[in-house]
Enzyme design. Structure first.
Site, PDB file in Angstrom:
ATOM      1  N   CYS A 186       0.846  -1.194   0.000  1.00 22.71           N
ATOM      2  CA  CYS A 186       0.000   0.000   0.000  1.00 22.71           C
ATOM      3  C   CYS A 186       0.881   1.244   0.000  1.00 22.71           C
ATOM      4  CB  CYS A 186      -0.971  -0.009   1.175  1.00 22.71           C
ATOM      5  SG  CYS A 186      -0.442   0.880   2.636  1.00 22.71           S
ATOM      6  N   GLU A 187       0.473   2.213  -0.810  1.00 25.66           N
ATOM      7  CA  GLU A 187       1.312   3.398  -0.958  1.00 25.66           C
ATOM      8  C   GLU A 187       1.160   4.362   0.214  1.00 25.66           C
ATOM      9  OE1 GLU A 187       0.152   4.984  -4.707  1.00 25.66           O
ATOM     10  OE2 GLU A 187      -1.450   6.223  -3.882  1.00 25.66           O
ATOM     11  N   HIS A 188       0.218   4.104   1.090  1.00 25.99           N
ATOM     12  CA  HIS A 188       0.034   4.999   2.237  1.00 25.99           C
ATOM     13  C   HIS A 188       0.958   4.647   3.393  1.00 25.99           C
ATOM     14  CE1 HIS A 188      -4.235   5.443   0.468  1.00 25.99           C
ATOM     15  NE2 HIS A 188      -3.428   6.350  -0.027  1.00 25.99           N
ATOM     16  N   HIS A 189       1.265   3.361   3.551  1.00 24.39           N
ATOM     17  CA  HIS A 189       2.073   2.928   4.701  1.00 24.39           C
ATOM     18  C   HIS A 189       3.297   2.115   4.301  1.00 24.39           C
ATOM     19  CE1 HIS A 189      -2.139   3.408   6.145  1.00 24.39           C
ATOM     20  NE2 HIS A 189      -1.528   4.041   7.132  1.00 24.39           N
ATOM     21  N   GLN A 210      -5.708  -0.458  -3.416  1.00 23.83           N
ATOM     22  CA  GLN A 210      -6.427  -1.612  -3.962  1.00 23.83           C
ATOM     23  C   GLN A 210      -7.388  -1.231  -5.098  1.00 23.83           C
ATOM     24  OE1 GLN A 210      -8.233  -4.172  -1.033  1.00 23.83           O
ATOM     25  NE2 GLN A 210      -9.595  -5.111  -2.532  1.00 23.83           N
ATOM     26  N   HIS A 259      -5.020  -6.255   4.336  1.00 27.11           N
ATOM     27  CA  HIS A 259      -4.049  -5.156   4.391  1.00 27.11           C
ATOM     28  C   HIS A 259      -3.330  -5.173   5.731  1.00 27.11           C
ATOM     29  CE1 HIS A 259      -5.509  -2.694   0.847  1.00 27.11           C
ATOM     30  NE2 HIS A 259      -6.430  -3.641   0.947  1.00 27.11           N
ATOM     31  N   CYS A 274      -1.585  -2.939   6.954  1.00 29.16           N
ATOM     32  CA  CYS A 274      -1.723  -1.660   7.658  1.00 29.16           C
ATOM     33  C   CYS A 274      -3.008  -1.614   8.480  1.00 29.16           C
ATOM     34  CB  CYS A 274      -1.638  -0.476   6.689  1.00 29.16           C
ATOM     35  SG  CYS A 274      -2.886  -0.461   5.401  1.00 29.16           S
TER      36      CYS A 274
HETATM   37 ZN   LIG Z   1      -2.099   1.255   4.112  1.00 33.28          ZN
END
Ligand SMILES: [Zn+2]
Length: 215
Positions: free
Chosen positions: A99-102, A140, A168, A170
């Protein structure tokens, strides 16, 4: 099993994540990992961590190699003309992405269906298309749409359906700590979008034995 629906049907603009065309810079990554270890309060010089920056740099480069894969090259010679107009389904394709956020993994299964329009693609190419988009920093929903739109345009298919079921890390390791939640996203294009019958047939065919089913 808790399932969380993310509905996407190919409406939104897909963000360009094609990368800069250069392979990952292992040297820079290694020194950043050393910095990160220091910032975390670790001692990068201790035995167990000596080779960690090198390993992490290589692992990150591997997990993001999809930026440098060319779909046309991948499909080269694998499209076959055919008079077949029944639905083609490839389900339970395992994938691992981040995931590009975490920068934490999310992983699960992809189910793909399409209605051919005078040509089909070699079945082994579909998991490779999935891998190409999985091995990038992703969300996703975008991952789902990219697979669907790529197949739709490269095959000129009458319709494409893609369903992604994922866990996920995260969500599982931090924050809400929902260990059993599966996020489900879908992208339905062409006949899969306009004809409820086609969509239902697809959803029925991929349902048996998918992630989270107990039978
Ligand atoms: Zn994430």
């Amino acid at each position: 099993m808790a399932k969380q629906g993310i509905r996407r049907r190919g409406q939104q603009q897909v963000e360009d994540v094609s990368g800069n065309g250069r392979p990952a810079d292992l040297g820079v990554l290694q020194s950043l990992v050393t910095e990160m270890l220091l910032a975390l309060g670790e001692k990068p010089g201790r035995n167990g961590l000596l080779k960690t920056p090198e390993r992490v740099a290589k692992a990150l480069a591997f997990m993001t190699q999809g930026y440098h894969r060319d779909i046309d090259h991948l499909l080269n010679g694998a499209l076959f003309p055919i008079e077949y107009d029944e639905m083609v389904i490839v389900k339970d394709i395992d994938f691992f992405s981040m995931c590009e956020h975490h920068l934490l993994p999310f992983y699960g299964k992809v189910h793909v269906g399409y209605l051919p329009n005078k040509k089909v693609v070699g079945l082994s190419k579909i998991p490779r298309i999935v891998d190409t988009f999985a091995r990038r920093l992703q969300v996703q929903e975008r991952f789902t749409v990219q697979i669907a739109e790529t197949l739709k345009s490269k095959l000129n298919a009458h319709g494409v359906g893609v369903v992604v079921e994922a866990r996920h890390l995260c969500m599982m390791m931090r924050g809400v700590e929902k260990q059993n939640t599966i996020a489900v996203s879908s992208s339905m294009l062409g006949a899969f979008r306009s004809q409820p019958q086609t969509r239902l047939e697809f959803l029925k065919l991929i349902r048996r034995g998918s992630v989270g089913d107990s039978d």
